[in-house]
Design a protein around this motif. Structure first.
Motif, PDB file in Angstrom:
ATOM      1  N   ARG A 195       0.835  -1.213   0.000  1.00  0.00           N
ATOM      2  CA  ARG A 195       0.000   0.000   0.000  1.00  0.00           C
ATOM      3  C   ARG A 195       0.871   1.265   0.000  1.00  0.00           C
ATOM      4  N   SER A 196       2.074   1.173   0.605  1.00  0.00           N
ATOM      5  CA  SER A 196       2.975   2.338   0.565  1.00  0.00           C
ATOM      6  C   SER A 196       3.522   2.533  -0.841  1.00  0.00           C
ATOM      7  N   LEU A 197       3.785   1.426  -1.512  1.00  0.00           N
ATOM      8  CA  LEU A 197       4.259   1.504  -2.900  1.00  0.00           C
ATOM      9  C   LEU A 197       3.199   2.168  -3.766  1.00  0.00           C
ATOM     10  N   VAL A 198       1.959   1.731  -3.602  1.00  0.00           N
ATOM     11  CA  VAL A 198       0.862   2.291  -4.410  1.00  0.00           C
ATOM     12  C   VAL A 198       0.722   3.792  -4.116  1.00  0.00           C
ATOM     13  N   HIS A 199       0.771   4.138  -2.838  1.00  0.00           N
ATOM     14  CA  HIS A 199       0.687   5.548  -2.441  1.00  0.00           C
ATOM     15  C   HIS A 199       1.780   6.359  -3.137  1.00  0.00           C
ATOM     16  N   ASN A 200       3.013   5.878  -3.044  1.00  0.00           N
ATOM     17  CA  ASN A 200       4.122   6.664  -3.582  1.00  0.00           C
ATOM     18  C   ASN A 200       4.110   6.740  -5.112  1.00  0.00           C
ATOM     19  N   VAL A 201       3.698   5.663  -5.765  1.00  0.00           N
ATOM     20  CA  VAL A 201       3.617   5.716  -7.233  1.00  0.00           C
ATOM     21  C   VAL A 201       2.568   6.754  -7.647  1.00  0.00           C
ATOM     22  N   ALA A 202       1.419   6.747  -6.945  1.00  0.00           N
ATOM     23  CA  ALA A 202       0.364   7.718  -7.267  1.00  0.00           C
ATOM     24  C   ALA A 202       0.878   9.144  -7.073  1.00  0.00           C
ATOM     25  N   LYS A 203       1.477   9.406  -5.921  1.00  0.00           N
ATOM     26  CA  LYS A 203       1.914  10.776  -5.621  1.00  0.00           C
ATOM     27  C   LYS A 203       3.032  11.228  -6.561  1.00  0.00           C
ATOM     28  N   ALA A 204       3.981  10.319  -6.828  1.00  0.00           N
ATOM     29  CA  ALA A 204       5.094  10.686  -7.716  1.00  0.00           C
ATOM     30  C   ALA A 204       4.574  10.982  -9.126  1.00  0.00           C
ATOM     31  N   SER A 205       3.589  10.208  -9.576  1.00  0.00           N
ATOM     32  CA  SER A 205       3.030  10.436 -10.916  1.00  0.00           C
ATOM     33  C   SER A 205       2.339  11.792 -10.971  1.00  0.00           C
ATOM     34  N   ILE A 206       1.579  12.088  -9.909  1.00  0.00           N
ATOM     35  CA  ILE A 206       0.850  13.362  -9.878  1.00  0.00           C
ATOM     36  C   ILE A 206       1.847  14.527  -9.881  1.00  0.00           C
ATOM     37  N   LEU A 207       2.916  14.373  -9.107  1.00  0.00           N
ATOM     38  CA  LEU A 207       3.914  15.449  -9.030  1.00  0.00           C
ATOM     39  C   LEU A 207       4.580  15.681 -10.397  1.00  0.00           C
ATOM     40  N   ALA A 208       5.031  14.592 -11.018  1.00  0.00           N
ATOM     41  CA  ALA A 208       5.730  14.729 -12.304  1.00  0.00           C
ATOM     42  C   ALA A 208       4.782  15.287 -13.372  1.00  0.00           C
TER      43      ALA A 208
END
Ligand code: HSE
Length: 306
Positions: A195-208
């Motif tokens: 779930r932390s991986l999913v969280h970070n992938v989502a946030k990193a994608s949104i940021l980029a």
């Protein structure tokens, strides 16, 4: 020929982009004067500012320059005179700035014709001296400028993008000893829950995507990490972590730990930077920390200024 270079501070990670995202800042910065010397060696002098090692093997810039002299079989060396404006151990890419300036200077002084990517590789060798791990998210923005994304496997790829023109940055640097980046890396978990991986992938994608779309709301939403920052906060490396994250929400700003800390980076519209700076100052001072603030913006990579 004598070169005068300006090497920027950089903020790595920006929340979820551990070892991947980096942003070059307009301030603070180092000034490095570089010239060729007949001795096949590297001489380092710190003219003003924060102290750093002057033995070339122990200095991030010195080490990068030594490797270049060796690899290209140069018959002369280089003298580096540093005005150190970026505090070492601040989380603002202090060692990367020196390394980037040295790699850039040797390339220019000896007309080596290296690409930006090759300069990053040499500057990264310098980073190894200080952090003991090959992370490029400070040296890459220090060379390229703006926002960068670094991928190292299976081969090095660096992508750079211009941040939105109205994106403002406030850096707050509380006066605490972080200890080494090496130690800050040791406290990171080796495995992460899905779930932390999913969280970070989502946030990193949104940021980029926010950088690409020039959308500040998306950038601040993306500055949210479920893995590295919380682990470092638990290890006592990031003072007042939960509080400063809450402050980010109150300010409607993106706040993340800058690199391995203790500095934090706050991303907000340029027009609201002063409000954020005031709030960050109050936040740290009311908790007993002296704090240094930089009201700044994204900036270019290392460049000759005279
Ligand atoms: N990505 C690196 C880390 C940056 O967080 O350890 C160090 O400045």
């Amino acid at each position: 020929m004598k070169l005068r270079l300006k090497a920027p501070a950089t903020s790595a990670n920006l929340g979820p982009g551990f070892d991947v995202f980096g942003l070059a800042l307009m301030e603070p910065y180092d000034i490095v004067e570089a010239e060729r010397i007949s001795d096949k060696h590297v001489e380092i002098e710190v003219l003003e500012g924060y102290p750093v090692p002057t033995k070339p093997e122990e200095n991030t810039g010195g080490y990068a320059a030594l490797k270049m002299i060796e690899d290209f079989g140069l018959s002369e060396g280089v003298r580096l005179r540093i005005r150190k404006g970026i505090r070492p151990g601040s989380g603002l890419g202090s060692s990367a700035a020196t390394a980037a300036a040295a790699a850039y200077a040797v390339n220019e002084l000896f007309n080596l014709g290296l690409s930006s990517e090759e300069l990053v590789r040499y500057a990264a060798l310098g980073e190894l001296v200080s952090a003991g791990a090959p992370h490029l998210d400070n040296v890459a923005p220090a060379i390229y400028g703006g926002f960068v994304m670094v991928s190292q496997e299976p081969r090095l790829r660096i992508y750079s993008m211009e941040p939105p023109p109205d994106l403002g940055v406030v850096v707050a640097l509380p006066d605490v000893e972080k200890g080494s980046t090496r130690r800050a890396r040791e406290v990171i978990p080796r495995e992460v829950p899905l779930r932390s991986l999913v969280h970070n992938v989502a946030k990193a994608s949104i940021l980029a995507a926010g950088i690409a779309l020039k959308n500040i709301n998306m950038i601040r939403e993306g500055m949210n990490d479920a893995v590295v920052e919380p682990a470092r906060a638990r290890a006592g490396i990031i003072p007042e972590y939960e509080g400063v994250k809450r402050l980010g929400e109150e300010l409607d700003a993106g706040i993340a730990v800058s690199g391995a800390g203790p500095a934090v980076i706050c991303v907000i519209e340029k027009s609201r930077r002063n409000v954020a700076a005031e709030a960050l100052k109050k936040f740290y001072e009311s908790r007993g920390y002296r704090v240094q603030l930089y009201i700044t913006e994204p900036g270019p990579g290392v460049a000759v200024i005279g």
